[in-house]
Design an enzyme around this catalytic site. Structure first.
Site, PDB file in Angstrom:
ATOM      1  N   SER A 254       0.858  -1.183   0.000  1.00 10.88           N
ATOM      2  CA  SER A 254       0.000   0.000   0.000  1.00 10.88           C
ATOM      3  C   SER A 254       0.894   1.232   0.000  1.00 10.88           C
ATOM      4  O   SER A 254       2.115   1.124   0.030  1.00 10.88           O
ATOM      5  CB  SER A 254      -0.895   0.002   1.237  1.00 10.88           C
ATOM      6  OG  SER A 254      -0.117   0.350   2.376  1.00 10.88           O
ATOM      7  N   LYS A 255       0.242   2.391   0.001  1.00 15.91           N
ATOM      8  CA  LYS A 255       1.016   3.632  -0.060  1.00 15.91           C
ATOM      9  C   LYS A 255       1.949   3.790   1.145  1.00 15.91           C
ATOM     10  O   LYS A 255       2.928   4.521   1.068  1.00 15.91           O
ATOM     11  CB  LYS A 255       0.062   4.830  -0.135  1.00 15.91           C
ATOM     12  CG  LYS A 255      -0.555   4.960  -1.515  1.00 15.91           C
ATOM     13  CD  LYS A 255      -1.210   6.307  -1.720  1.00 15.91           C
ATOM     14  CE  LYS A 255      -1.967   6.309  -3.046  1.00 15.91           C
ATOM     15  NZ  LYS A 255      -3.245   6.971  -2.970  1.00 15.91           N
ATOM     16  N   ARG A 256       1.616   3.116   2.264  1.00 12.44           N
ATOM     17  CA  ARG A 256       2.498   3.157   3.418  1.00 12.44           C
ATOM     18  C   ARG A 256       3.910   2.699   3.062  1.00 12.44           C
ATOM     19  O   ARG A 256       4.876   3.070   3.703  1.00 12.44           O
ATOM     20  CB  ARG A 256       1.978   2.228   4.516  1.00 12.44           C
ATOM     21  CG  ARG A 256       0.954   2.818   5.458  1.00 12.44           C
ATOM     22  CD  ARG A 256       0.601   1.828   6.543  1.00 12.44           C
ATOM     23  NE  ARG A 256       0.231   0.513   5.988  1.00 12.44           N
ATOM     24  CZ  ARG A 256       0.930  -0.593   6.121  1.00 12.44           C
ATOM     25  NH1 ARG A 256       2.046  -0.593   6.818  1.00 12.44           N
ATOM     26  NH2 ARG A 256       0.528  -1.723   5.581  1.00 12.44           N
ATOM     27  N   GLY A 258       5.547   3.396   0.474  1.00  9.27           N
ATOM     28  CA  GLY A 258       6.238   4.302  -0.440  1.00  9.27           C
ATOM     29  C   GLY A 258       5.555   4.299  -1.793  1.00  9.27           C
ATOM     30  O   GLY A 258       4.370   3.980  -1.893  1.00  9.27           O
TER      31      GLY A 258
END
Ligand code: GLU
Length: 488
Positions: A254-256, A258
């Site tokens: 996920s965007k967590r 990067g």
């Protein structure tokens, strides 16, 4: 004589598709799915098709469709036929839904959304999972006719037969779903719009798709889709459900973690060939320890035998490393046109200035790429060779010019030895400096390190003799002079 190629026994060439929903950027998971479909098609001499699943009007955007095209084009994953827009085929989806009704594979359901919500809530209150109880399938025929004649709205529901749905998944092997776990699902809503599975199957039949390769988050849709193929009298395609992609912490990517957009990596100076190589290994292995591959090599090696079940791990550091490998092996003629705009954007030079000295420029990039993982690394390292003045990296100064007076003396001696060299070639410069080191009984490195800082301002650079040649005699000598002045 009948034309043998015209018989129906002629082998069907594989047809695969990538079917993204245009509701965001092209993310690495989508790009991986596109690549696997593309590789399979290219490996088997089949076709790779693109379908934009834009039926969710509220969430689909044109910008997102464009981002998908641009991402695929950047990667070189070209499609073989005109793009299919799912939203343009609603009429056919509806006709296919009605064919199911006419064939007796589906029935009209007059239950309203409110009634269904109520029953769902009641089931949940009893701690039961709600499943449609088929009450509309038990309506007498004349009752149904009366309701239709009265204009009562209805959805069309698929009647799931008894039995088990099974298929040989190219990734997971045999998968079986007992039909009793599948409720009679709606295929056309009361406004005649198709549900997702109806649209996908109708389109895959119309596009003559022979193998559906997609993320394994779609496994639970597959039994319903197989039921629809059969009821519509169509051949059921093969299925390959690709493993999830996790971050290095083992959690769903996920965007967590990067950057997850393909365009972000493009912006970071990642080469498409490296991105493709990296994506190819997210759920596939050519066997052995083989990792670095060009696209033609991947096409040759790709096959279902190498598809993997376990979740793939997305490690951006590995991508960078891989990019470094691809930077080193890419023909210079292909690399230079990618480096030039990056240098110009960084304000270090102009395209004309580089074009005026093509051999020098090629030699520069060829030397710098060895120590670079990204094009941005090349840009950073190129600065001392493209700009008139340099700045001394404080870390390099602290490390290599610890004793300013001693460093200045060594630089002065080096300068004289270099200036006296009969020619300005790596070999001549090397013997000049080695002779100096020997005459002073010091290790040659003691001369090279302070010199590197004087010439580039940095602690790392290509070999010192290559640096001297790249800079040229006048510029190199005047940089050493400037460093001596600076140190005194
Ligand atoms: N549009 C679906 C998605 O983006 C893919 C559907 C399919 O491949 O069957 O997840």
């Amino acid at each position: 004589m009948p034309d043998p190629s015209a018989t129906s026994d002629a082998p069907v060439r594989p047809r695969l598709r990538f079917a993204p929903s245009p509701t965001g950027y092209l993310h690495v998971g989508g790009a991986r799915t596109a690549l696997f479909n593309w590789l399979y098609a290219r490996h088997t001499g089949g076709q790779f098709l693109l379908r934009i699943e834009d039926t969710d009007r509220a969430r689909s955007t044109e910008a997102s469709t464009r981002a998908i095209f641009e991402g695929l084009q950047w990667l070189g994953l070209t499609w073989d036929e005109e793009v299919v827009y799912q939203g343009a085929n609603l009429e056919r989806h509806r006709r296919d839904g009605e064919r199911l009704l006419a064939a007796g594979a589906a029935y009209r359901c007059f239950c309203t959304p409110e009634e269904l919500d109520e029953r769902r809530a009641a089931a949940e209150a009893r701690r039961e999972t709600f499943r449609y109880d088929r009450r509309c399938d038990r309506l007498p025929v004349d009752d149904v006719e009366r309701r239709v004649a009265a204009g009562m709205p209805y959805a069309i529901r698929f009647r799931v037969p008894a039995g088990t749905i099974e298929w040989d998944d190219l990734v997971h092997g045999r998968i079986a779903f007992p039909n009793k776990d599948i409720e009679d699902f709606v295929v056309l809503r009361s406004d005649a719009t198709p549900v997702y599975n109806m649209a996908v199957v109708s389109d895959d039949i119309a596009m003559r798709v022979t193998l559906v390769m997609r993320g394994d988050d779609h496994i639970s849709n597959t039994p319903k889709q197989i039921l629809l193929y059969r009821a519509l009298g169509a051949d059921v395609p093969g299925f390959a459900h690709l493993p999830m992609i996790h971050g290095t912490d083992g959690k769903k990517l996920s965007k967590r973690h990067g950057a997850t957009a393909v365009a972000d990596y493009q912006g970071q100076g990642i080469l498409p060939t490296a991105m493709l190589n990296f994506l190819a290994l997210l759920g596939w292995s050519p066997g052995g320890d083989r990792e670095i591959m060009t696209l033609p090599e991947m096409v040759e090696l790709f096959g279902p035998g190498g598809l993997q079940r376990k979740a793939a791990v997305f490690d951006p550091q590995k991508l960078e490393w891989m990019n470094g490998q691809h930077l080193s092996m890419m023909p210079l003629g292909e690399l230079l046109p990618r480096v030039t705009p990056a240098l110009v954007r960084a304000g270090l030079t102009t395209a004309d200035a580089l074009a005026a000295q093509p051999e020098w420029y090629a030699a520069l990039v060829d030397l710098l790429r060895v120590r670079a993982r990204t094009i941005n690394d090349i840009v950073r390292q190129a600065e001392p060779y493209l700009c008139e003045t340099i700045t001394y990296d404080p870390e390099a100064v602290a490390k290599q010019w610890k004793d300013p007076a001693a460093s200045a003396a060594l630089l002065e001696a080096s300068r004289d030895a270099l200036a006296a060299s009969p020619s300005w070639t790596p070999e001549a410069l090397e013997s000049a400096l080695r002779a100096l080191a020997e005459s002073r009984a010091i290790a040659a490195g003691k001369l090279f390190q302070p010199l590197r800082v004087a010439l580039t301002g940095l602690t790392v650079s290509p070999g010192i003799f290559d640096v001297l040649v790249l800079l040229g005699r006048d510029r190199a000598l005047s940089r050493i002079d400037a460093a001596i002045r600076h140190l005194r």
